[in-house]
Design a protein around this motif. Structure first.
Motif, short mmCIF file in Angstrom:
data_model
loop_
_atom_site.label_atom_id
_atom_site.label_comp_id
_atom_site.label_asym_id
_atom_site.label_seq_id
_atom_site.Cartn_x
_atom_site.Cartn_y
_atom_site.Cartn_z
N ASN A 63 -6.12 -4.90 -8.11
CA ASN A 63 -5.60 -3.76 -7.36
C ASN A 63 -6.68 -2.69 -7.21
O ASN A 63 -7.64 -2.66 -8.00
CB ASN A 63 -4.38 -3.19 -8.09
CG ASN A 63 -3.29 -4.22 -8.28
OD1 ASN A 63 -2.59 -4.57 -7.35
ND2 ASN A 63 -3.16 -4.72 -9.50
N THR A 64 -6.51 -1.80 -6.25
CA THR A 64 -7.55 -0.82 -5.96
C THR A 64 -6.98 0.58 -5.76
O THR A 64 -6.00 0.75 -5.04
CB THR A 64 -8.31 -1.21 -4.68
OG1 THR A 64 -8.84 -2.54 -4.82
CG2 THR A 64 -9.46 -0.24 -4.41
N ILE B 184 -8.14 3.59 -3.98
CA ILE B 184 -9.17 3.97 -3.01
C ILE B 184 -9.39 5.47 -3.08
O ILE B 184 -8.53 6.23 -3.47
CB ILE B 184 -8.77 3.53 -1.59
CG1 ILE B 184 -7.42 4.15 -1.20
CG2 ILE B 184 -8.71 2.02 -1.49
CD1 ILE B 184 -7.00 3.87 0.23
N GLY C 44 -3.33 1.93 -8.10
CA GLY C 44 -3.30 0.82 -7.15
C GLY C 44 -2.20 -0.18 -7.45
O GLY C 44 -1.55 -0.70 -6.54
N ALA D 6 0.83 -1.20 0.00
CA ALA D 6 0.00 0.00 0.00
C ALA D 6 0.87 1.25 0.00
O ALA D 6 1.96 1.27 0.57
CB ALA D 6 -0.91 0.01 1.23
N GLY E 130 -7.08 2.13 -10.94
CA GLY E 130 -6.94 0.96 -10.08
C GLY E 130 -5.76 0.08 -10.46
O GLY E 130 -5.04 -0.41 -9.59
N THR F 156 -2.97 -1.53 -2.97
CA THR F 156 -3.87 -0.38 -2.85
C THR F 156 -3.09 0.92 -2.79
O THR F 156 -1.98 0.97 -2.29
CB THR F 156 -4.75 -0.48 -1.60
OG1 THR F 156 -3.93 -0.53 -0.43
CG2 THR F 156 -5.64 -1.72 -1.64
#
Length: 199
Positions: free
Chosen positions: A93-94, A96, A72, A41, A107, A67
């Motif tokens: 993957n993100t 956010i 991401g 992250a 993402g 993330t």
């Protein structure tokens, strides 16, 4: 720096930071042949951050389950940054977000403005990523394009792309006619909103 999984498997995980949860490349090069970048992250580039004059080559392996607020999986920023992807998978993957100040673009891959290059070819797959704002799999900032560096192998899923500044039918690739002239871009890419179409 080269990373491969060899015979026992290789994983970069549980990393964190402002730029590049697993790997940050500035003025150097990194090649991923196989192995996995997962569970990391960061603010920008949950998996990989490519900064000024940095070069990331992905020939295999997976970037998954990372993330960030932007990018991401991979975040490409600053002049001279290069990302060349000819194989492997960027998925799950993100990016956010939490509204107008929380970001949440790209993402899978986020390509910022500036003199930088993202090149796709071969069996590269970018699929199944999510973002708070447009750009689930791929977000291209104003004026950026995907460079087609060779023949693309059609994957099981299309790449969901958001190209800022594109209108209906806007061009967001370069080199398509050189390698893929007999193919329809809409078979490989799909818009993730209704503001434009892929032609």
């Amino acid at each position: 720096l080269n990373i491969c999984d060899c015979s026992s498997g290789g994983t970069i995980t549980k990393g964190g930071g402002s730029y590049g949860g697993a790997v940050s490349i500035v003025g150097g090069s990194f090649t991923l042949y196989s192995g996995t970048i997962t569970g990391n992250a960061a603010q920008d580039g949950g998996g990989v951050h490519i900064g000024q004059s940095g070069s990331f080559t992905m020939e295999g392996g997976a970037i998954t389950g990372n993330t960030a607020k932007n990018g991401g999986g991979v975040y490409i920023v600053n002049n001279g940054a290069l990302f060349t992807m000819s194989g492997g998978t960027i998925s799950g993957n993100t990016a956010i977000g939490s509204g107008s100040t929380g970001y949440g673009y790209g993402g899978g891959v986020y390509v910022t403005t500036g003199n930088l290059t993202f090149t796709l070819s071969g069996s590269a797959e970018i699929t199944g990523n999510t973002a708070y704002y447009p750009g689930d799999d791929l977000y291209l900032a104003n004026g950026q394009r995907v460079t087609i560096g060779g023949t693309l192998v059609k994957g099981s899923n299309k790449i969901k792309v958001h190209a800022m500044g594109s209108s209906s039918g806007g061009v967001f690739t370069s080199g398509w006619s050189t390698y893929m002239n007999d193919q329809d871009p809409a078979d490989y890419f799909t818009p993730d909103d209704d503001a434009y179409v892929v032609i």
